[in-house]
Motif scaffolding. Structure first.
Motif, mmCIF file in Angstrom:
data_model
loop_
_atom_site.group_PDB
_atom_site.id
_atom_site.type_symbol
_atom_site.label_atom_id
_atom_site.label_comp_id
_atom_site.label_asym_id
_atom_site.label_seq_id
_atom_site.Cartn_x
_atom_site.Cartn_y
_atom_site.Cartn_z
ATOM 1 N N UNK A 104 0.846 -1.154 0.059
ATOM 2 C CA UNK A 104 -0.153 0.096 0.110
ATOM 3 C C UNK A 104 0.919 1.276 -0.099
ATOM 4 N N UNK B 249 7.310 -12.291 -7.378
ATOM 5 C CA UNK B 249 6.555 -10.861 -7.832
ATOM 6 C C UNK B 249 7.765 -9.799 -7.701
ATOM 7 N N UNK C 192 9.073 -7.373 -10.793
ATOM 8 C CA UNK C 192 8.778 -5.941 -10.639
ATOM 9 C C UNK C 192 10.203 -5.238 -10.665
ATOM 10 N N UNK D 189 10.382 -3.953 -14.137
ATOM 11 C CA UNK D 189 9.271 -2.815 -14.348
ATOM 12 C C UNK D 189 9.986 -1.758 -13.627
ATOM 13 N N UNK E 188 11.308 2.033 -15.443
ATOM 14 C CA UNK E 188 10.258 3.021 -15.038
ATOM 15 C C UNK E 188 11.463 4.295 -14.450
ATOM 16 N N UNK F 103 -2.974 -0.951 -13.255
ATOM 17 C CA UNK F 103 -1.648 -1.066 -13.936
ATOM 18 C C UNK F 103 -1.106 -2.270 -14.610
ATOM 19 N N UNK G 242 1.451 -3.314 -15.946
ATOM 20 C CA UNK G 242 2.673 -3.732 -15.716
ATOM 21 C C UNK G 242 2.844 -4.418 -14.238
ATOM 22 N N UNK G 243 2.107 -3.708 -13.187
ATOM 23 C CA UNK G 243 2.390 -4.086 -11.830
ATOM 24 C C UNK G 243 1.200 -5.089 -11.280
ATOM 25 N N UNK G 244 0.104 -4.939 -12.224
ATOM 26 C CA UNK G 244 -1.139 -5.434 -11.421
ATOM 27 C C UNK G 244 -1.669 -4.897 -10.236
ATOM 28 N N UNK G 245 -1.264 -3.621 -10.082
ATOM 29 C CA UNK G 245 -1.761 -2.988 -8.899
ATOM 30 C C UNK G 245 -3.141 -2.464 -9.339
ATOM 31 N N UNK H 260 -1.063 -5.881 8.908
ATOM 32 C CA UNK H 260 -2.351 -6.204 8.543
ATOM 33 C C UNK H 260 -2.924 -4.886 7.837
ATOM 34 N N UNK H 261 -2.836 -5.042 6.482
ATOM 35 C CA UNK H 261 -2.906 -3.762 5.710
ATOM 36 C C UNK H 261 -3.774 -3.291 5.209
ATOM 37 N N UNK H 262 -4.656 -2.671 6.332
ATOM 38 C CA UNK H 262 -5.998 -2.029 6.034
ATOM 39 C C UNK H 262 -5.594 -0.567 5.285
ATOM 40 N N UNK I 214 -5.609 3.106 4.077
ATOM 41 C CA UNK I 214 -5.612 4.439 4.729
ATOM 42 C C UNK I 214 -6.195 5.533 3.960
ATOM 43 N N UNK J 96 -5.095 7.487 1.898
ATOM 44 C CA UNK J 96 -4.832 7.645 0.485
ATOM 45 C C UNK J 96 -5.442 6.688 -0.311
ATOM 46 N N UNK J 97 -6.208 5.732 0.059
ATOM 47 C CA UNK J 97 -6.762 5.035 -0.626
ATOM 48 C C UNK J 97 -8.357 5.284 -0.940
ATOM 49 N N UNK K 269 -1.889 -9.151 -6.756
ATOM 50 C CA UNK K 269 -1.458 -8.452 -7.887
ATOM 51 C C UNK K 269 -0.691 -9.309 -8.759
ATOM 52 N N UNK K 270 0.044 -9.962 -8.131
ATOM 53 C CA UNK K 270 1.011 -11.320 -8.775
ATOM 54 C C UNK K 270 0.383 -11.983 -9.343
ATOM 55 N N UNK L 146 -1.605 -10.604 -12.510
ATOM 56 C CA UNK L 146 -0.474 -10.243 -13.631
ATOM 57 C C UNK L 146 -0.005 -11.591 -14.289
ATOM 58 N N UNK L 147 -0.082 -12.500 -13.667
ATOM 59 C CA UNK L 147 0.587 -13.848 -14.096
ATOM 60 C C UNK L 147 -0.658 -14.327 -15.076
#
Lengths: 326, 960
Positions: free
Chosen positions: A228, A307, A311, A314, A318, B824, B826-829, B885-887, B889, B891-892, B946-947, B950-951
């Motif tokens: 994130x 991954x 990256x 990539x 970039x 994205x 290229x990154x799967x994000x 634990x990635x909740x 923020x 920014x999202x 995202x990995x 992407x795959x």
């Protein structure tokens, strides 16, 4: 709630005092700069020093001085590094990297010297004490084996500093002061490829200054990958620095990766490909391909190692694209 | 000990302190400045942010001695920094001004400042924008915001997002926070300019009544914005001891030996208790009594409690734990619900007498074979979802005390105070009347504070020592011990005719309920009964297995099982639309539940079904946005996705759903409404005060709310199933009505009019131009010896158990959502750019609080879709720190466009039904459907990896 283990706190006023104090404790003390990584780790009992030697009261560790190049004293906070106009304009990768470390609150406390000496990280190591106790300790702290690679004789904890790859890419050097006097070493020599003994300095030596050579037109960039866009440590960092000759050819190139090994990893082959060439789309692709190969992340941080390796290509591409547009 | 001299909020302070004490602890426990909160204790959440010499720091890891000689500013001193710049204004705490009347959407007619003298503009605007809910993150959020405005008097939204990106708010009030900061900045730049107070994100709702329908701030808002609000850890008592819990070392093991002698011998230790010291019921549990108070034969998960300690200090308590000897014999670990059901698997918990099977839930309607035989298209897929963590900002805390008469009092933040009382009394072998549970404010719950945490343990320790005992969990302890959202494996088969008509829906669901039942069977029942989606499907067959394993227990979590099944069903629906080449809106519209439809459980929908309107509003907005964006070419990996959902309000399933509330009126013209129902940030006191004020014709400020004290307030039942507004709201409404009738009888004599003709409004009782103050009527009622309290026990409309014909639930809320994402390649994000949402909640009692629930629900399930995963491997918790634990923020935070559909339900208070959960349920599938539309890959496994994405994209695979 988690408690800090007991310790003595000393607040020396000079580098000399700090180094002498450290020597007095004969290895039972630790230097504490911002403490933003140290204190949480102490709460989880990764460290239980008898004494902490706080460096915040030492004026001669603070400030940014323009000389032949630029000298950043190690106690300068990351927010000061991030907002310094000369760093922003001439060493922009460093300002960027400093600004991407953890949280605004912690950047105000944390220092550049501290970030360069940041403890290596691993999923098995960065856990609460009782967790590690239950699973069995790893070799980095209290145990015998590596949990990531049980057959391995070494520790694979990951260098997770954002600033180190940049300082290495910018040909930086660091000044060390210890009981045997002082010396200046290349930033790349500050690191060793070992998760436990990850620093190429003696324990009693203190990083006092980071010296960057004249920018001399070098353009630099830093990109950070994490799950994130929040306080997470980098699971990949790419620092790239290029100097172009007047004819547009690359006169100097360095690409350094963070977060993929126990030390910052220099992409020597990528740099070799770039030297003396003009930066084309094809060349960027080739350099990114070359950077991808030596990166060998292990499965011990967030996200999968495959991954992170993918990256690398990539992100190096970039980074170079960003430099071609600068 | 060292002497620490510093200036705190302008006052010189000198205290003795240990070198290992950190600033947050010094402020809270030595100076009593409890406004500074500790959320994670490891500099990962920002709740403890204070300003030291002009710089914001995380005081939970800042050694107090580093503040030697420093100027420290905490939330308690924030207001005076503003008062100091405005000469002549008082600094005594004041009352926020009433924000006046809403004239049109979002505009409140009040010129000038909303800042009272005692509040900083940031505090005032946080209050008026609804930027605080549970309030636990608020002090840190405000301090970080103050620092931002000190250096940037006019920040853009992006600048705010950068400054606050690591100061977490789990209620998800981020949109309101950004607005509040910008309004505060504006007021600080031009303090004297006249301006209208605008609440930009307020949705359009029906015209308000006197009180109901207005965007009023929370009654506890000032306390929460100034640091005065008290959560459990903010209480302290003389001679209080610190408790600590020894947790299991293994996820599954026999206890061979348990020796506490060494721990007991440690100086400063006052009690060490094991299962031998539990005088009453050895187990506790909300529905099944299957969860040991302290483990006796074996441990079943890593967070199991084995022994407890009370000691003079936290250090001693911690050291005592290290001295307790436990010998274990590890047993095989059951780590998933599918294996758990196999006959050869070791039994983890035989709590229900069926081995590892906690409950098999079966839903059947029509003839499933006939249904699939009629289908032209059949879509069948398997979906996986992991455990999720509530991550409420306030870790669990309980204080136990022995009262003078030998009774036991427990102060805690509980979602079900009367259930706590029952379980404490049972374990202590006491009568329920001998136990008093007092609820403190709760720093977020989301379902995670329904089960017992330390409530019984502190009661046992208090009884053993005769002294008050406090247990405050570390974040690690909180993460490993309390119940999670069920991990699930869901196989869904959907059959439709060529024209899109659904003819059959079948699902097999495995729910991982972990080591103990908690509310697992109810949660998985809801997953099952909602597994055909909010659609009328003639043939349905659902089999759901709630299983015991050696993972952390799973229980209630906002959405209550429907979050998981909605992801599966709505993914299948979207795929069906593509197969049939149909518009996904149209497919949902064709099949949507409406008046006259029959649900999977055979319930005929009779009223309040606003799903069609939700779909229409979202479709219209998405199409409008698409059209208006035609000029700017969008990246090919930007795409919209759509999903719909429904969620029951109330317990249902035949459980008597009741709540009691009491209203008392006073001679000063105020009223108090009381109920043991929990405020966990959702805004219950706001709703209760508004309902009472409306019914009694009182100004909103004249109504106080007292919650959650089993001695003083009647049982409001659990805060679960989006039920409180409906059930306790109704209890309060009928109590207030009853009170009004008594007052009307009194007033009728003085106003010479029949009681029914009297008007109660604005603090007066009137008839034909004659009026008397409310206060005067109360005074006369007392003189006449009439009652001035009225208690009402409200029973929600009766429901039927699953499998019995009739209504399983008395009402449902509905929602439709569309997500615009950017992927994205290229990154799967994946980033969520926009959410368009329409929610049918019956009636908006308070649009401000309602919008807080809508936006917070969306933020929570944005994390559910993209970033969060509570990782457990072989029973071992990996996500044992907030950093792991990635909740999401601030920014999202996407742009959120919210529509409210008010399809009233006749039994609801003013037509309202639940909102707490429905807002979050469609978000995950809306996002994953958008991902499909962007890249052609179906997400079958949460969270989006995202990995893997992407795959799949690279390999041309159609799913991941």
């Amino acid at each position: 709630m988690l408690r800090l283990p007991p310790f003595e706190y000393h607040a020396p006023r000079s580098i000399e005092q700090a180094v002498n104090l450290y020597a007095q404790f004969g290895g039972a003390a630790m230097f504490a700069a911002g403490g933003t990584d140290l204190y949480p780790n102490m709460k989880r009992r990764q460290f239980t020093p008898q004494a902490l030697i706080g460096l915040n009261g030492i004026d001669e560790l603070r400030g940014i001085v323009q000389d032949n190049g630029i000298t950043i004293r190690a106690g300068t906070t990351l927010s000061q590094v991030a907002s310094h106009p000369i760093l922003q304009s001439q060493y922009s990768a460093l300002a960027t990297a400093a600004n991407l470390v953890s949280t605004p609150q912690l950047r105000a406390m944390g220092t550049l010297g501290g970030n360069l000496c940041l403890d290596t990280r691993c999923n098995y190591y960065n856990q609460e004490f009782s967790w590690r106790q239950a699973l069995g300790f790893c070799m980095k702290k209290d145990g015998e084996i590596c949990m990531v690679a049980p057959g391995s004789s070494r520790c694979w904890a990951v260098s997770s500093t954002d600033c180190a790859p940049v300082v290495v890419a910018l040909d930086g050097r660091v000044r060390l002061v210890g009981p045997r006097g002082e010396r200046v070493i290349a930033a790349s020599d500050l690191y060793r490829d070992d998760g436990i003994l990850y620093l190429g300095k003696e324990r009693d030596e203190l990083v006092t200054e980071i010296l960057l050579p004249p920018a001399d037109g070098t353009k630099s960039v830093y990109l950070k990958l994490r799950r994130r866009d929040s306080f997470d440590f980098p699971i990949l960092g790419v620092a790239a620095a290029l100097r172009f000759a007047s004819n547009g050819e690359i006169a100097n190139a360095r690409i350094v990766l963070g977060g993929v090994g126990s030390r910052p990893l220099e992409c020597v082959e990528s740099a070799r490909l770039l030297m003396g060439q003009k930066l084309t789309r094809e060349l960027i692709g080739a350099a990114a391909e070359a950077a991808w190969k030596p990166a060998r992340p292990l499965d011990n941080t967030d996200s999968t190692h495959s991954y992170r390796k993918k990256m690398t290509r990539v992100y190096v591409a970039r980074a170079l694209e960003a430099l071609s547009e600068k | 000990m060292t002497n620490l001299n510093m200036t705190v909020n302008g006052k010189p302070i000198s205290i003795e302190i240990e070198a290992n004490e950190y600033l947050a602890a010094a402020l809270r426990y030595k100076l009593g400045l409890t406004g500074t909160k500790i959320g994670c204790d490891e500099a990962e959440c920002g709740a403890c942010t204070v300003i030291v010499n002009g710089t914001p720091v995380d005081s939970c890891i800042y050694p107090a001695l580093k503040a030697q000689g420093a100027e420290v500013l905490t939330i308690e001193g924030l207001a005076q920094t503003w008062a100091a710049t405005e000469p002549g204004v008082a600094t005594e705490p004041g009352v926020a001004t009433e924000p006046g009347v809403v004239t049109e959407q979002g505009v409140v007619t009040e010129p000038g400042s909303v800042t009272t003298p005692a509040l900083h503009p940031l505090q005032a605007h946080f209050i008026h924008q609804g930027a605080l809910q549970c309030g636990y993150c608020t002090p840190g959020m405000l301090m970080q915001s103050k620092h931002l405005l000190d250096h940037n008097p006019n920040p853009t939204t992006d600048e705010i997002k950068v400054a606050l990106k690591d100061t977490l708010c789990r209620c998800g009030a981020y949109v309101a926070i950004m607005n509040a900061i910008q309004f505060a900045a504006e007021e600080m730049r031009e303090p004297n300019a006249a301006r209208q107070t605008v609440i930009p994100n307020l949705p359009a709702t029906k015209a308000p009544l006197d009180v109901i329908g207005k965007p009023l701030p929370r009654p506890d808002a000032i306390a929460k914005a100034t640091g005065a609000a008290k959560y459990t850890d903010d209480y302290a008592f003389p001679d209080m001891l610190w408790g600590a819990t020894l947790r299991a070392k293994f996820p599954h093991a026999k206890i061979l030996k348990l020796d506490v002698a060494q721990a007991q011998a440690l100086p400063g230790v006052r009690a060490v208790l094991t299962h031998h010291d539990v005088p009453g019921s050895k187990n506790h549990g909300l529905i099944y009594n299957d969860w040991p108070v302290l483990c006796y034969d074996k441990v079943r998960y890593q967070g199991d409690a084995v022994a407890i300690v009370a000691a003079d200090t936290r250090e001693i308590a911690q050291r005592a734990l290290d001295l307790i000897e436990v010998a274990y014999e590890p047993l095989p670990v059951v780590d998933n619900p599918v294996d758990a059901l196999k006959p050869e698997t070791i039994i983890v918990n035989d709590g229900t007498g069926h081995g590892n099977l906690l409950k098999h839930i079966h839903v059947e309607k029509g003839d499933i074979d006939k249904g699939f035989a009629e289908a032209d298209v059949i879509i069948e897929n398997e979906y996986h979802s992991p455990f999720y963590e509530h991550a409420f900002m306030e870790p669990e805390c309980s204080i136990g005390r022995v009262l003078e008469n030998g009774r036991i009092e427990v102060i805690c933040g509980s979602q079900i105070p009367y259930e706590d009382r029952r379980q404490i009394a049972a374990a202590l072998n006491m009568e329920e009347r001998e136990v008093r549970v007092r609820g403190a404010l709760i720093g977020g719950g989301f379902g995670g504070k329904e089960d017992i945490a330390a409530q019984i343990h502190v009661a046992l320790l208090a009884k053993a020592t005769g002294r008050p005992v406090k247990m405050l969990y570390s974040r690690h302890e909180s993460l490993v011990s309390h119940p999670k959202r069920h991990a699930t494996v869901i196989r869904v088969k959907t059959g439709a005719k060529q024209d899109g008509t659904l003819v059959a829906s079948q699902a097999t669901i495995y729910g991982d309920s972990g080591a103990y039942a908690s509310l697992g069977d109810k949660v998985m029942t809801r997953a099952a009964t909602h597994a055909a989606g909010p659609y009328a499907v003639p043939n349905v067959k659902i089999d759901c297995y709630a299983m015991y394993t050696n993972n952390p227990p799973a229980g209630a979590f906002r959405g209550f099982g429907v979050t998981q099944s909605a992801f599966a069903v709505e993914s299948n629906m979207d795929e069906l639309a593509h197969q049939l080449n149909m518009d996904p809106f149209e497919l949902r519209r064709m099949n949507a539940l409406r008046i006259g439809s029959t649900t999977s459980t055979g319930q005929v929908v009779k009223e309040s079904a606003g799903l069609l309107e939700c779909i229409r509003l979202v479709e219209q907005e998405v199409k409008r946005q698409r059209d208006s964006n035609l000029q700017s070419p969008v990246s090919k990996l930007q795409s919209w996705g759509f999903a719909a959902a429904f969620k029951n309000t109330g317990l249902g399933g035949g459980a008597p759903d009741k709540s009691a509330a009491e209203v008392e009126v006073f001679e000063d013209g105020t009223a108090e409404v009381r109920s043991s129902a929990a405020e966990i940030g959702q805004g219950l006191p706001t709703v209760l005060a508004m309902i009472t004020a409306e019914e009694l014709g009182l100004p909103y400020e004249n109504v106080r709310v007292l919650l959650s004290d089993t001695d003083l307030t009647p049982d409001g039942g659990p805060t679960t199933a989006s039920r409180q507004t409906f059930v306790t709201g109704n209890a309060a409404r009928y109590a207030a009505k009853g009170m009004r009738e008594i007052l009307a009888e009194t007033a009728s004599e003085y106003l010479d009019a029949a009681p029914a003709q009297l008007t109660f409004k604005d603090g007066y009782v009137s008839q034909n131009g004659h009026k008397l103050p409310f206060a005067e009527i109360v005074k006369r009622a007392r003189q006449e010896n009439r009652p001035t309290r009225y208690l009402h026990e409200y029973f929600a409309p009766a429901t039927k158990p699953l499998g019995v014909e009739g209504d399983m639930h008395f009402g449902f809320s509905y929602a439709a959502q569309a997500a615009l994402i950017e992927l994205d390649p290229d990154t799967g994000e994946t980033h969520v750019l926009k959410i368009v949402t329409a929610t049918d909640i019956g009636r908006a009692l308070n649009p401000l609080a309602l919008q807080g629930q809508v936006e917070g629900g969306i933020m929570m399930c944005l994390g559910n879709a993209l970033t969060e995963e509570f990782i457990v491997e072989k029973g071992k918790v990996w996500s044992d720190l907030f950093a792991k634990y990635k909740m999401p923020s601030i920014k999202h935070t996407p742009e959120i466009v919210s529509f409210i559909v008010e399809d009233e339900i006749s039994a609801g208070p003013f037509g309202a039904k639940g909102v707490g959960e429905i807002s979050s349920i469609p978000t995950t599938p809306a996002i994953t459907n958008a991902i499909y539309n962007a890249c052609g890959v179906r997400v079958r496994r949460l969270p989006v990896d995202q990995d893997a994405l992407l795959l799949a994209m690279r390999a041309g695979k159609l799913e991941t």
